[in-house]
Design an enzyme around this catalytic site. Sequence first.
Site, short mmCIF file in Angstrom:
data_model
loop_
_atom_site.label_atom_id
_atom_site.label_comp_id
_atom_site.label_asym_id
_atom_site.label_seq_id
_atom_site.Cartn_x
_atom_site.Cartn_y
_atom_site.Cartn_z
CB ALA A 144 -0.88 -0.01 1.24
N GLY A 168 0.42 -4.85 0.98
CA GLY A 168 -0.76 -4.89 0.12
C GLY A 168 -0.50 -5.57 -1.22
CD GLU A 203 -2.54 -7.28 3.10
OE1 GLU A 203 -2.15 -6.14 2.77
OE2 GLU A 203 -3.17 -7.50 4.15
CD GLU A 225 1.51 -5.32 5.88
OE1 GLU A 225 2.27 -6.26 6.18
OE2 GLU A 225 0.82 -5.30 4.85
N1 COA Z 1 4.62 3.14 -0.59
C1 COA Z 1 5.00 4.30 -1.15
N2 COA Z 1 6.12 4.43 -1.88
C2 COA Z 1 6.87 3.34 -2.06
C3 COA Z 1 6.54 2.09 -1.49
C4 COA Z 1 5.34 2.02 -0.74
N3 COA Z 1 4.90 0.87 -0.20
N4 COA Z 1 7.49 1.20 -1.81
C5 COA Z 1 8.39 1.85 -2.56
N5 COA Z 1 8.04 3.15 -2.70
C6 COA Z 1 8.73 4.21 -3.43
C7 COA Z 1 9.95 4.72 -2.66
O1 COA Z 1 9.54 5.69 -1.70
C8 COA Z 1 10.75 5.31 -3.79
O2 COA Z 1 10.19 6.53 -4.16
P1 COA Z 1 11.14 7.83 -4.41
O3 COA Z 1 12.05 7.41 -5.53
O4 COA Z 1 10.18 8.92 -4.78
O5 COA Z 1 11.89 8.05 -3.13
C9 COA Z 1 10.50 4.35 -4.93
O6 COA Z 1 9.26 3.68 -4.64
C10 COA Z 1 11.59 3.30 -5.10
O7 COA Z 1 11.73 2.61 -3.88
P2 COA Z 1 13.14 2.46 -3.12
O8 COA Z 1 12.85 2.25 -1.67
O9 COA Z 1 14.05 3.56 -3.49
O10 COA Z 1 13.68 1.11 -3.79
P3 COA Z 1 14.73 0.07 -3.13
O11 COA Z 1 15.09 -0.84 -4.24
O12 COA Z 1 15.79 0.77 -2.40
O13 COA Z 1 13.85 -0.75 -2.04
C11 COA Z 1 11.92 -1.92 -1.22
C12 COA Z 1 12.79 -1.57 -2.46
C13 COA Z 1 10.68 -2.66 -1.75
C14 COA Z 1 12.71 -2.83 -0.28
C15 COA Z 1 11.51 -0.63 -0.50
O14 COA Z 1 10.95 0.25 -1.44
C16 COA Z 1 10.49 -0.83 0.60
O15 COA Z 1 10.81 -1.30 1.66
N6 COA Z 1 9.22 -0.46 0.33
C17 COA Z 1 8.17 -0.51 1.31
C18 COA Z 1 7.71 -1.92 1.52
C19 COA Z 1 6.63 -1.99 2.58
O16 COA Z 1 6.84 -1.76 3.75
N7 COA Z 1 5.41 -2.33 2.12
C20 COA Z 1 4.30 -2.52 2.99
C21 COA Z 1 3.47 -1.32 3.06
S1 COA Z 1 2.11 -1.59 4.14
#
Ligand code: COA
Length: 260
Positions: free
Chosen positions: A66, A112, A115, A135
Amino acid sequence: MEFQNLLITNKGRVQQITINRESKLNALNKDTLAELHSAFTEAFQNPEVGGIIITGAGPKAFVAGADISEFAALNIEGGAQLSRTGHTEVFDLIANGSKPVIAAVNGFALGGGLELAMACHIRIASDNAKMGLPEVTLGLIPGYGGTQRLTQLVGKGKAMEMILTADMITAGDALQYGLVTHVVNPEELLTKAEEILNKILSRAPLALAAAIRSINAAYTDGINGYETEITEFGKCFGTNDFKEGVAAFMEKRKAEFKGE
Ligand code: COA
């Protein structure tokens, strides 16, 4: 229908829905969820669509969760409302859909995103996919069905470990857990999904819908799934597809189902 965050393509009776927010790793913001509601409602109603493949744009992510940036402003009621709307408008809509939906998990499927994949009827993954429900790292729990569907799919012990540790698992682990049914090279993922879906679409459409309803009944509180099966089995005998299926078998030819 025009979408900002989804790409829709059709190949025969297979519709592919691609979540197209690659710069945000296809994170599900409110607009994307609303578009998914519209796209799936339309696909389930459109007689030219037999089944759906859902995937994420780009090589890195199916859906990274999400959209976390939309969480900050929410209070207790707002959080519950977000979850409830997501359940009814998207995740339950897909899970209870009358047409088969396959998730082609092409990279990160987190929160999400996992999910969403779990709401689909079948999941396959590319070998670079990573899956998890992180989460609790945000002070939350899964809110789009994850605590329930992961438990149903992998069992209580593995669901507890995945959700409480917030660890990601590999595609290989997911295969071993039964969370996905196939793992293939990234280049082969969509072909494999199409192959499975086209095989399913050669079967009787009303029987497919009846099978989905009956299997889902196994996990619906207050419903006796065996009774659902008996009723659905009986209803199949009233369809032309049943008459065609039996006639084709007797005449040693391929059945031509019309979904009626
Ligand atoms: N919500 C909003 N933005 C998200 C996102 C999310 N769940 N997951 C990734 N993004 C965005 C990042 O903020 C970044 O945006 P920016 O370039 O404007 O800063 C872009 O997507 C790329 O992500 P980034 O984190 O730079 O890539 P990465 O390869 O370093 O890491 C992940 C990849 C998936 C490990 C990392 O993005 C992450 O942990 N995301 C969240 C996962 C999460 O907790 N999901 C559950 C949500 S309830």
